[in-house]
Write an enzyme that holds these catalytic residues in place. Sequence first.
Site, mmCIF file in Angstrom:
data_model
loop_
_atom_site.group_PDB
_atom_site.id
_atom_site.type_symbol
_atom_site.label_atom_id
_atom_site.label_comp_id
_atom_site.label_asym_id
_atom_site.label_seq_id
_atom_site.Cartn_x
_atom_site.Cartn_y
_atom_site.Cartn_z
ATOM 1 N N TYR A 192 -38.997 -18.059 8.769
ATOM 2 C CA TYR A 192 -38.562 -19.304 9.402
ATOM 3 C C TYR A 192 -39.468 -20.463 9.025
ATOM 4 C CZ TYR A 192 -36.656 -22.434 12.909
ATOM 5 O OH TYR A 192 -36.060 -23.506 13.541
ATOM 6 N N ASN A 243 -27.042 -28.563 10.038
ATOM 7 C CA ASN A 243 -27.574 -28.078 11.302
ATOM 8 C C ASN A 243 -27.591 -26.556 11.414
ATOM 9 O OD1 ASN A 243 -28.583 -28.368 13.954
ATOM 10 N ND2 ASN A 243 -26.542 -28.175 14.803
ATOM 11 N N LYS A 285 -38.296 -23.577 6.497
ATOM 12 C CA LYS A 285 -38.207 -24.935 7.052
ATOM 13 C C LYS A 285 -39.159 -25.892 6.322
ATOM 14 C CE LYS A 285 -34.978 -24.401 10.099
ATOM 15 N NZ LYS A 285 -33.734 -25.175 10.076
ATOM 16 N N ASP A 323 -18.885 -21.402 5.942
ATOM 17 C CA ASP A 323 -20.033 -20.503 5.919
ATOM 18 C C ASP A 323 -21.012 -21.048 4.883
ATOM 19 O OD1 ASP A 323 -21.899 -18.485 5.599
ATOM 20 O OD2 ASP A 323 -20.426 -16.910 5.232
#
Length: 185
Positions: free
Chosen positions: A120, A54, A124, A27
Amino acid sequence: MKTADAVRKAAKDAGRVEPNVLVLEMDVCDRSSVEAAAKRVEEEWGQLDILVNNAGHMAEFASLLDVDEEDYMRAWDVNYWGVFRTTKAFLPLMLKGGDKTIVNLSSVAAHYAGVGGGAYHVSKFALARFTECVQDEYGAQRREFLGGRWLSCRWDLPRLLEMEDEIVAKDLLKFKCTGLWNLEA
């Protein structure tokens, strides 16, 4: 068919040596889980050649005043802090030898600011900068050509390799603020 079995079968079908496959559950939001996985890899192999980060989480798109704060923070915990934890835990194993390759999967969304995509998009973007920082800190001990670079392309590998000199010389495929220092005060 389980992933490990599929990898072994693919190698056999291709006439390759059967790889040593180690299946671990981890995790990325739990430091002790990540550290336990790194310890297991060290016990099994002693070093690590390639790390692929990933894991990802996309929070529901919502404007700042409407966003679910826990979902927003979950995106950061997986997309940025998960990569941070994993890289920090596994990097010592990579520096022991081998290929020393880290692949951080980001998103073209890192280049955009869009309504409702803050968690998001921004996480990123931060991941891309983190990737550059790790390259700056450990680049002398790792491969330089694509180290710390952002790659999203339609080129095939031979074409990418043809562009290596230009990419390195012009320091391309990185997030940059251009023109700022050329402006007159």
